[in-house]
Design an enzyme around this catalytic site. Structure first.
Site, PDB file in Angstrom:
ATOM      1  N   HIS A  64       0.827  -1.201   0.000  1.00 44.80           N
ATOM      2  CA  HIS A  64       0.000   0.000   0.000  1.00 44.80           C
ATOM      3  C   HIS A  64       0.864   1.256   0.000  1.00 44.80           C
ATOM      4  CE1 HIS A  64      -3.286   2.544   2.125  1.00 44.80           C
ATOM      5  NE2 HIS A  64      -3.537   2.471   0.823  1.00 44.80           N
ATOM      6  N   HIS A 106      -0.749  10.786  -2.389  1.00 39.62           N
ATOM      7  CA  HIS A 106      -2.048  10.353  -1.886  1.00 39.62           C
ATOM      8  C   HIS A 106      -2.998  11.519  -1.660  1.00 39.62           C
ATOM      9  CE1 HIS A 106      -5.000   9.348   1.275  1.00 39.62           C
ATOM     10  NE2 HIS A 106      -5.072   8.199   0.645  1.00 39.62           N
TER      11      HIS A 106
END
Length: 302
Positions: A64, A106
Site C-alpha cells: 500500500h 495520496h
C-alpha cells in the site's frame, strides 16, 4: 536477522493473473515462523508468500503506497523497500499538477508528507493542483518519515513507472479524486502507453487501474478495454452485476467484507472472463493470515 530466498512454484490467482510461474522472494526469517495458530503478521509477509505448505494458499499482498511501513509513502524509496521485501506488486495514488503533470501523491494537498509549508509558507492550503511539477520537485518528501529519508522527492508517474520496470514489479494504480482533474483517465492511459505499460506483458501481468469513482473506472474500460480495472469500496449487491461489465476487482475496506457479499462478488465474472476478485484494504498490522483467508478475499492492499 537471517534472510533467505524461497522459490515457490504454483498457480497464483490474484493480481498477477491466473498463471503458473516461479517467484523468488527474499524475506526475513521471522516471516517464516508458523505456529499452529498461524499468527503470522501480514505486515512482515511479502506478496510472494503465496504458500509455504503444500495445498495451502495465503492472501496475496500488495504494498500500500509502496512499503509504507518502512519508507515514506508513494516515494521511490517505498517502491524499493517493497522490492527488497519480496513484494512484487505495489499500489500508488496519482494526482495532477498545475501544469498538467501526473505525480504520485495520496493527498490532494502537499503539507502532510512534504515540507511545502516551509518552502512555500504563503501558499496554504498547498493543493497539488496549485503547484507546478518543478515546484513540487523542490520539496522534501522523506524527512517527515525519518532522517535517513531526507531529500526523498515526490516522484512523477513516469519516475515511478521506470522504477517499477527496473524492479520488475506490478502496479495497482489509483486515480485519486479524479473529479478534481478532468480528463485524467485518458491522460493516465496516454502516459502509460508512452512508457510501454500498455503492451501485452504489462496488461496481462503488471497493471490494474482502480478508483473510488465508478464512472471513472467505467471510462478507463471504455477507453482501453484491455486494462484490468478495480472499483474501490463496497457497492451493494444490487449493483455488482452492472459493475462486473467494466471492473475486474471490487476492493473494499476489510471491515466491510462479509460472507454473503463476498459470495455475491465471486459468483460474477468481470469483463475479461475471470471471476471478480476482492483485494481488501485497511487490514491492520495485527491481522493474522488465518483471519484474512477466512474472509474469502484474494488478497490485501497493506
Amino acid at each position: 536477522m537471517l534472510r533467505r530466498t524461497v522459490r515457490i512454484r504454483q498457480p497464483l490467482r490474484g493480481a498477477s493473473g491466473a498463471l503458473a510461474f516461479v517467484i523468488t522472494a527474499t524475506m526475513a526469517s521471522s516471516a517464516l515462523a508458523s505456529g499452529p495458530d498461524e499468527r503470522q503478521q501480514l505486515a512482515t509477509r511479502g506478496g510472494t508468500l503465496v504458500s509455504l505448505r503444500v495445498g495451502q494458499r495465503e492472501p496475496f499482498v500488495i504494498a500500500h503506497r509502496g512499503a509504507s511501513r518502512y519508507a515514506p509513502e508513494n516515494t521511490l524509496a517505498a517502491v524499493d523497500a517493497a522490492h527488497s521485501r519480496g513484494l512484487v506488486w505495489v499500489e500508488n495514488d496519482v494526482q495532477r499538477t498545475k501544469d498538467g503533470r501526473l505525480i504520485v501523491m495520496h493527498d490532494d494537498t502537499l503539507n502532510r508528507t512534504t515540507d511545502a509549508a516551509r518552502v512555500f509558507p504563503h501558499r496554504a492550503p498547498w493543493r497539488v493542483r496549485d503547484f507546478t511539477a518543478a515546484e513540487i520537485a523542490r520539496l522534501d518528501a522523506g524527512s517527515w518519515f525519518g532522517k535517513r529519508f531526507a531529500g526523498e522527492r515526490v516522484p512523477t508517474l513516469a519516475d515511478y513507472l521506470h522504477r517499477l520496470d527496473r524492479n520488475q514489479q506490478g502496479l495497482l494504480l489509483e486515480l485519486k479524486q479524479p473529479e478534481l482533474y478532468p480528463g485524467v483517465e485518458a491522460q493516465a492511459l496516454r502516459e502509460l502507453r508512452e512508457l510501454g505499460w500498455l503492451d501485452r506483458a504489462h496488461l496481462r501481468n503488471r497493471l490494474v487501474i482502480q478508483s473510488f469513482c465508478v464512472r471513472c473506472v467505467k471510462r478507463v474500460h471504455k477507453l482501453m478495454p484491455q486494462v484490468r480495472t478495480g472499483i474501490l469500496g463496497r457497492p451493494p449487491i444490487s449493483r455488482l452485476r452492472r459493475y462486473a461489465r467494466f471492473a475486474d476487482q471490487i476492493n473494499p475496506r476489510m471491515s466491510e467484507v462479509g460472507s454473503r457479499w463476498t459470495r455475491a462478488v465471486h459468483r460474477l465474472s468481470g469483463p475479461h472472463g475471470r471471476p471478480l476478485e476482492i483485494y481488501a484494504w485497511g487490514v491492520g498490522a495485527e491481522a493474522s493470515v488465518r483471519a484474512v483467508r477466512a474472509q474469502g478475499v484474494e488478497g490485501v492492499i497493506d
